[in-house]
Enzyme design. Sequence first.
Site, PDB file in Angstrom:
ATOM      1  N   LYS A 122       6.308 -14.777 -35.620  1.00 38.36           N
ATOM      2  CA  LYS A 122       7.671 -15.095 -34.787  1.00 38.36           C
ATOM      3  C   LYS A 122       7.224 -15.893 -33.300  1.00 38.36           C
ATOM      4  O   LYS A 122       5.854 -15.833 -32.958  1.00 38.36           O
ATOM      5  CB  LYS A 122       8.392 -13.979 -34.688  1.00 38.36           C
ATOM      6  CG  LYS A 122       7.776 -12.796 -33.504  1.00 38.36           C
ATOM      7  CD  LYS A 122       8.575 -11.461 -33.826  1.00 38.36           C
ATOM      8  CE  LYS A 122       8.098 -10.441 -32.863  1.00 38.36           C
ATOM      9  NZ  LYS A 122       8.753  -9.057 -33.095  1.00 38.36           N
TER      10      LYS A 122
ATOM     11  N   MET B 191       7.885 -24.827  -9.020  1.00 38.66           N
ATOM     12  CA  MET B 191       8.124 -25.526 -10.331  1.00 38.66           C
ATOM     13  C   MET B 191       6.804 -26.058 -10.724  1.00 38.66           C
ATOM     14  O   MET B 191       6.274 -25.878 -12.019  1.00 38.66           O
ATOM     15  CB  MET B 191       9.167 -26.537 -10.433  1.00 38.66           C
ATOM     16  CG  MET B 191       9.616 -26.805 -11.857  1.00 38.66           C
ATOM     17  SD  MET B 191      10.863 -28.207 -11.836  1.00 38.66           S
ATOM     18  CE  MET B 191      12.491 -27.159 -11.229  1.00 38.66           C
TER      19      MET B 191
ATOM     20  N   TYR C 278       8.157 -22.422   0.460  1.00 39.95           N
ATOM     21  CA  TYR C 278       9.526 -22.605   0.778  1.00 39.95           C
ATOM     22  C   TYR C 278      10.057 -21.566   1.527  1.00 39.95           C
ATOM     23  O   TYR C 278       9.549 -20.215   1.146  1.00 39.95           O
ATOM     24  CB  TYR C 278      10.366 -22.528  -0.719  1.00 39.95           C
ATOM     25  CG  TYR C 278      10.442 -23.925  -1.346  1.00 39.95           C
ATOM     26  CD1 TYR C 278      10.954 -25.008  -0.936  1.00 39.95           C
ATOM     27  CD2 TYR C 278       9.786 -23.741  -2.683  1.00 39.95           C
ATOM     28  CE1 TYR C 278      11.033 -26.232  -1.784  1.00 39.95           C
ATOM     29  CE2 TYR C 278       9.607 -25.193  -3.485  1.00 39.95           C
ATOM     30  CZ  TYR C 278      10.324 -26.269  -2.888  1.00 39.95           C
ATOM     31  OH  TYR C 278      10.267 -27.327  -3.808  1.00 39.95           O
TER      32      TYR C 278
HETATM   33  C1  LIG Z   1       7.511  -8.341 -33.325  1.00 34.20           C
HETATM   34  C2  LIG Z   1       7.640  -7.548 -34.352  1.00 34.20           C
HETATM   35  C3  LIG Z   1       6.426  -6.497 -34.835  1.00 34.20           C
HETATM   36  C4  LIG Z   1       5.012  -7.097 -34.498  1.00 34.20           C
HETATM   37  O1  LIG Z   1       4.931  -6.511 -33.217  1.00 34.20           O
HETATM   38  P1  LIG Z   1       3.760  -6.714 -32.353  1.00 34.20           P
HETATM   39  O2  LIG Z   1       3.956  -5.465 -31.606  1.00 34.20           O
HETATM   40  O3  LIG Z   1       3.563  -7.871 -31.676  1.00 34.20           O
HETATM   41  O4  LIG Z   1       2.446  -6.179 -33.227  1.00 34.20           O
HETATM   42  C5  LIG Z   1       6.681  -5.809 -35.988  1.00 34.20           C
HETATM   43  N1  LIG Z   1       7.770  -5.497 -36.463  1.00 34.20           N
HETATM   44  C6  LIG Z   1       8.901  -6.131 -36.027  1.00 34.20           C
HETATM   45  C7  LIG Z   1       9.930  -5.700 -36.716  1.00 34.20           C
HETATM   46  C8  LIG Z   1       8.644  -7.153 -35.012  1.00 34.20           C
HETATM   47  O5  LIG Z   1       9.914  -7.372 -34.254  1.00 34.20           O
END
Ligand SMILES: *Cc1c(COP(=O)(O)O)cnc(C)c1O
Length: 383
Positions: A44, A315, A267
Amino acid sequence: MDADGCGSRVHARIYPDAVAHNLAALRVLAARATPAPRIWATVKADAYGHGLCRVLPSLADADGLAVTQLADARACRDLGWTGPILVYAGLLDPAEADRLALAGLHLALSHAAQIDWLAAAPAAAAPPWVWLRYVGDIGYTGFDDAGYAAAYARCATLLAQGRIAGIGHLNHYGRAEHADGLGQADRRFQAVTRGLPGPRSCCNSAALLRHPGAAQGTDWVRPGLALYGASPLPGIDGAALGLRPAMSLHSRIVGIRDVAAGARIGYNGTIVASAPLRVGLVACGYGDGYPRHAPAGTPVVVDGHAATTLGAVTMDLMPVDLTALPPIAVGAPVVLWGTPELPVEAVARHIGTIAAELLTSLTPRVRVMSARAGDRPPQAACR
Ligand SMILES: *Cc1c(COP(=O)(O)O)cnc(C)c1O
């Protein structure tokens, strides 16, 4: 711009070989269970910021990929992945249920409306698997003890009608990094799924790395962060767990100034020099994804020397303290994270965040390139 990052302000080097190594290491951990579970490699957020297209070839040995949304599943197919794909968010709306065209799709379902949408949709040419997500100890989303059996029964009807291809059970731990993080969560999941047919899927990276027996009794594990070499366990870096970092972040010194004791810079004069200070300006800021709130003292490596930031990240720039270092020239290479001397976990600790947030925060102006571990780091002198 050439392959070693010359011509770019900030560049990330991605190490696909490290991802392959980490996947193999996680498979060894998973294989402590018999039978050994299969692996959903979690990709993801564009493979935790590493770029799905860059790391996918290194995941050829995974049994499936896990993504957040349906559009990401399509992207995996477009990149040539032919194996199963698990979509953690399942379906966002009824329209998605109407357009289920991908073969080998597995949808995690977290609420009853998603089952309604599947039931109302035209039968898909390649019916998807569904995985019922138990609300678990993380408690964000999923069916709870009261609703789980009913959700299963409705899915069993869809299965009998041939509208879905199978039903699995999914649990996600909320505190797997702790010694007592699994026991209660597992007992609740086992209780709610007892007697229901279908494969089980548990275990994020923390569960696999922290608990030798975690994968026992699960059919599919779902590591993410550890694939990219970072550790989710507090105080323990990935290298200590046999993992290799899959991203390093680099920039360079673009200015050096000596300031007198008492001088203020930044800043609103945020930084006050308590003594004469040699300030190096690093060409990296929150516009690149480096956190603005990174406090003074956050570690960096300048021309191979350990150094620290002075806070006040802007930035485009961040000041670092060169006072105690040997002479540094404008153009000197700076490592922001991801080398053996400077694990991303250490930077995250100083900033008060986690490695996953840093890795997924780089902005599009950061140049990303594939590299091999041991490649010469970018040199100040390159033109
Ligand atoms: C992101 C996720 C994982 C993987 O988690 P990690 O901590 O990155 O290993 C597994 N299951 C679900 C449902 C997730 O959302």
